[in-house]
Design an enzyme around this catalytic site. Structure first.
Site, mmCIF file in Angstrom:
data_model
loop_
_atom_site.group_PDB
_atom_site.id
_atom_site.type_symbol
_atom_site.label_atom_id
_atom_site.label_comp_id
_atom_site.label_asym_id
_atom_site.label_seq_id
_atom_site.Cartn_x
_atom_site.Cartn_y
_atom_site.Cartn_z
ATOM 1 N N HIS A 49 24.767 45.671 26.625
ATOM 2 C CA HIS A 49 26.205 45.513 26.353
ATOM 3 C C HIS A 49 26.701 44.103 26.717
ATOM 4 O O HIS A 49 27.168 43.375 25.843
ATOM 5 C CB HIS A 49 27.004 46.614 27.040
ATOM 6 C CG HIS A 49 28.471 46.374 27.048
ATOM 7 N ND1 HIS A 49 29.225 46.229 25.894
ATOM 8 C CD2 HIS A 49 29.339 46.194 28.083
ATOM 9 C CE1 HIS A 49 30.485 45.998 26.224
ATOM 10 N NE2 HIS A 49 30.578 45.961 27.542
ATOM 11 N N HIS A 73 30.598 40.303 32.943
ATOM 12 C CA HIS A 73 31.944 40.870 32.927
ATOM 13 C C HIS A 73 32.065 42.281 33.504
ATOM 14 O O HIS A 73 33.147 42.673 33.918
ATOM 15 C CB HIS A 73 32.558 40.813 31.512
ATOM 16 C CG HIS A 73 32.113 41.922 30.603
ATOM 17 N ND1 HIS A 73 31.000 41.825 29.806
ATOM 18 C CD2 HIS A 73 32.628 43.162 30.380
ATOM 19 C CE1 HIS A 73 30.860 42.944 29.124
ATOM 20 N NE2 HIS A 73 31.831 43.779 29.447
ATOM 21 N N GLU A 77 32.974 45.687 38.348
ATOM 22 C CA GLU A 77 33.397 47.072 38.228
ATOM 23 C C GLU A 77 32.254 48.049 38.494
ATOM 24 O O GLU A 77 32.446 49.076 39.132
ATOM 25 C CB GLU A 77 33.958 47.314 36.821
ATOM 26 C CG GLU A 77 34.705 48.619 36.721
ATOM 27 C CD GLU A 77 35.089 48.944 35.289
ATOM 28 O OE1 GLU A 77 35.021 48.042 34.440
ATOM 29 O OE2 GLU A 77 35.436 50.101 35.046
ATOM 30 N N ASP A 78 31.094 47.720 38.003
ATOM 31 C CA ASP A 78 30.003 48.699 38.002
ATOM 32 C C ASP A 78 28.937 48.484 39.063
ATOM 33 O O ASP A 78 27.985 49.244 39.143
ATOM 34 C CB ASP A 78 29.310 48.716 36.624
ATOM 35 C CG ASP A 78 30.259 49.170 35.522
ATOM 36 O OD1 ASP A 78 31.295 49.760 35.858
ATOM 37 O OD2 ASP A 78 29.962 48.927 34.343
ATOM 38 N N ASP A 140 34.318 42.155 24.343
ATOM 39 C CA ASP A 140 33.928 43.402 25.006
ATOM 40 C C ASP A 140 34.336 44.596 24.135
ATOM 41 O O ASP A 140 33.540 45.488 23.845
ATOM 42 C CB ASP A 140 34.637 43.443 26.376
ATOM 43 C CG ASP A 140 34.378 44.718 27.149
ATOM 44 O OD1 ASP A 140 33.214 45.168 27.167
ATOM 45 O OD2 ASP A 140 35.340 45.253 27.739
ATOM 46 N N ASP A 259 45.611 39.631 -3.402
ATOM 47 C CA ASP A 259 44.605 38.922 -2.607
ATOM 48 C C ASP A 259 43.391 39.807 -2.314
ATOM 49 O O ASP A 259 42.673 39.605 -1.357
ATOM 50 C CB ASP A 259 45.209 38.390 -1.316
ATOM 51 C CG ASP A 259 45.824 39.504 -0.473
ATOM 52 O OD1 ASP A 259 45.926 40.656 -0.973
ATOM 53 O OD2 ASP A 259 46.196 39.233 0.676
HETATM 54 MN MN MN Z 1 32.265 45.874 29.058
#
Ligand code: MN
Length: 480
Positions: A49, A73, A77-78, A140, A259
Site C-alpha cells: 500500500h 504515511h 498510525e499502525d 493514499d 466535449d
Molecule cells: Mn494509507
C-alpha cells in the site's frame, strides 16, 4: 494482483531525481520493517500500500520528502514509532508530513461520528499548512479506492461517498484533474454499479466508432501545425464515465455532449495557442457558442486552456483543447505540476500560488476560523465550497466563484468588506435588480456603492448565503 515492486519505484525516481534514490530506498526498508507481518484485506503484504502511494506520488514527480512521507504515511498510525523517531532517522520535513497525514484514530472521541468529523476537518485543513499533505492523502485515497474490491459492500459505499464528497472536490480545487477523474469513476462504480456499467459500455462503443475519425483529424491538424513550424503534440481523449453520467442526468443526449470526444493540442508557447485556434477553425467549422478562453480567464483552480468545439467532417462534435506543454502539466496535475516546473522551489511556489490565486483557499481559511465545532465546519465546507458553484463576472472581467443560491450581498463581501458595507444597489446583466437576487452562472454583476451609505440593511443577514457575508454583516452591526 498488484505486482508493483521497489525497483519500479526506484526506476521512476531515477527518471527525474536520480540523486535521491538512496534515501527513498531507506524509507522503503524502514517502513517495510515496521509493517512486517501486517496484511491488507487483499492478502498482499501491507507494504504494497505505501509503496503504491509513493509510486503515485513519484508519477507526479513529487519531491524527495513527499515520496518518503508517502512510504512512511501509515507508520505512525499502525506501528509503535513516533514522529520524533522519523525526525531523527530522516528529517523534520518528512516527520511533519507524515504527522500531517496521520489520521486521528489514536485520539479519544466520544463517538465514531465525532472522530470522523475531526478527521475530515484535518484532511480539509491540512491544505492550509502544507498542500503536500493533501496530495499524499489524495494518493493514499486513490490507492485505497483502486483496491476497494476487497472491502465489504458497506465499506465500499461509505468510502465511495466520502471520496465523492471530500476528495474529489479537493482534487478539483488544486486542479489535479487526473486524480479527480479517476476518483470520480472509481467511486461512481461502487455507488451505482449498474449505471456505471451501462455508460462504460456506451463509452467504449463510441470510442471505437469514432477512433478513425479522430485519428484523421489529429493527423490533419498535426500536419498543418508542422507546416507552420509550430512544435506540437496531440492526444485523443474521451470524457470520464462520471462526467458523461452528469451530462446525461442534466437531460443531454449522449450525441449532444460537446466535449465527449476531444483532441488535446499542446504547442510550445501561448502565442501559438491562438494561432493554432485560427488554424483549427480554418479546417473545421466551430460551434460559436462553445468557445472558451481560459488562458485569459483561467478557472478558479487555475486551469488554463483554449476550448473550441468544432464539427467533424461527419458532423460530429469534437472539442479541441489548446494549450502549451507547461499549461498542460497544470491542466493534468494542478498545483502539483510545480514539482516539475519549479523543481527545488516547488514547495514554496505551491503554497504561495494557493494563497494568492486559488479562491477556495481563502474561503476554507475563513470557515476554519469561524467554526469551532468540527461537524458544523464540515457541513459548512460541504455546502459552501464543495457544493455546486456559480461563476459570475464583475465589470472588469474578474471571475468570482460562489455557492449556488448566493446573492449580490455574498459577492460584495467576497470582493471586499468595504464594497459589502457600502453597497446600495446592483446591476445584473445591465438590469437593476434586488440585492437578494439569486446569481446565475455567467452573470455580469455591477455593484453600486456609496461611501455615505448606512451600511448593511437589517434584512441582509438573512439574504446572504455565505458564512463570510453573514459574519461581516454581524461585525458591522456590533461596531455600530
Ligand atoms: Mn494509507
Amino acid at each position: 494482483m498488484n505486482t508493483l515492486t521497489l525497483t519500479d519505484l526506484l526506476n521512476k525516481i531515477k527518471e527525474y531525481n536520480p540523486d535521491e534514490v538512496d534515501i527513498i530506498k531507506k524509507a522503503y526498508d524502514y517502513a517495510d520493517n515496521l509493517h512486517k507481518g501486517q496484511m491488507r484485506q487483499s492478502g498482499d503484504a501491507y507494504i504494497t500500500h505505501p509503496l503504491n502511494v509513493a509510486y503515485i506520488l513519484a508519477d507526479m514527480h513529487a519531491d524527495r520528502d513527499t515520496v518518503c512521507a508517502g512510504l512512511l504515511h501509515d507508520t505512525l498510525e499502525d506501528t509503535d514509532i513516533t514522529k520524533e523517531d522519523i525526525r531523527i532517522v530522516f528529517n523534520n520535513e518528512i516527520a511533519e508530513l507524515v504527522d500531517g497525514v496521520t489520521k486521528l484514530s489514536k485520539m479519544n472521541f466520544s463517538s465514531k461520528h465525532d472522530q470522523n468529523m475531526a478527521n475530515t476537518r484535518k484532511i480539509i485543513t491540512g491544505i492550509t499548512s502544507d498542500v503536500r499533505i493533501i496530495i499524499i492523502k489524495l494518493a493514499d485515497r486513490l490507492h485505497n479506492m483502486r483496491t476497494l474490491e476487497f472491502k465489504s459492500e458497506f465499506k465500499q459505499k461509505e468510502n465511495s461517498l466520502e471520496t465523492m464528497e471530500i476528495f474529489v472536490p479537493l482534487a478539483y480545487y488544486i486542479g489535479a484533474y487526473r486524480i479527480k477523474s479517476e476518483l470520480e469513476d472509481l467511486s461512481f462504480k461502487y455507488l451505482k454499479p449498474d449505471v456505471y456499467k451501462k455508460i462504460e459500455e456506451k463509452k467504449f462503443k463510441i470510442e471505437e466508432e469514432n477512433n478513425e475519425m479522430l485519428r484523421e483529424m489529429l493527423i490533419k491538424i498535426h500536419t498543418m501545425l508542422n507546416d507552420k513550424s509550430i512544435p506540437n503534440e496531440i492526444k485523443i481523449r474521451t470524457k470520464n464515465i462520471y462526467g458523461i453520467y452528469k451530462r446525461l442526468s442534466e437531460g443531454h443526449k449522449i450525441s449532444d455532449i460537446h466535449d465527449l470526444l476531444a483532441l488535446k493540442i499542446m504547442v510550445d508557447e501561448v502565442d501559438n495557442c491562438y494561432r493554432t485556434l485560427g488554424l483549427v477553425h480554418s479546417l473545421y467549422n466551430p460551434v460559436n457558442s462553445k468557445f472558451k478562453d481560459y488562458i485569459c480567464n483561467p478557472k478558479t483552480n487555475m486551469y488554463s486552456s483554449l476550448h473550441t468545439t468544432v464539427f467533424s467532417r461527419e458532423g460530429k462534435l469534437v472539442q479541441t483543447q489548446i494549450r502549451t506543454f507547461d499549461l498542460d502539466k497544470i491542466a493534468s496535475f494542478g498545483l502539483t505540476a510545480y514539482w516539475d516546473i519549479e523543481k527545488g522551489n516547488a514547495r514554496d511556489v505551491m503554497q504561495n500560488e494557493l494563497k494568492d490565486k486559488y479562491q477556495f483557499f481563502k474561503s476554507l481559511s475563513e470557515l476554519n476560523i469561524m467554526f469551532k465545532d468540527n461537524q458544523e465546519f464540515v457541513e459548512q465546507v460541504k455546502s459552501e465550497i464543495f457544493s455546486d458553484r456559480v461563476y459570475v463576472y464583475t465589470l472588469n472581467g474578474d471571475v468570482y466563484e460562489l455557492p449556488k443560491g448566493a446573492t449580490p450581498i455574498d459577492l460584495a463581501y467576497k470582493i471586499s468588506d468595504t464594497i459589502g458595507n457600502t453597497m446600495i444597489g446592483v446591476y445584473i446583466n445591465d438590469e437593476y435588480k434586488e440585492l437578494d437576487t439569486v446569481l446565475k452562472n455567467k452573470d455580469r454583476v455591477r455593484i453600486i456603492t456609496d461611501d455615505l451609505s448606512y451600511g448593511p440593511g437589517d434584512d441582509w443577514y438573512d439574504k446572504a448565503v455565505t458564512s463570510l457575508a453573514k459574519r461581516k454583516i454581524k461585525e458591522y452591526s456590533i461596531k455600530k
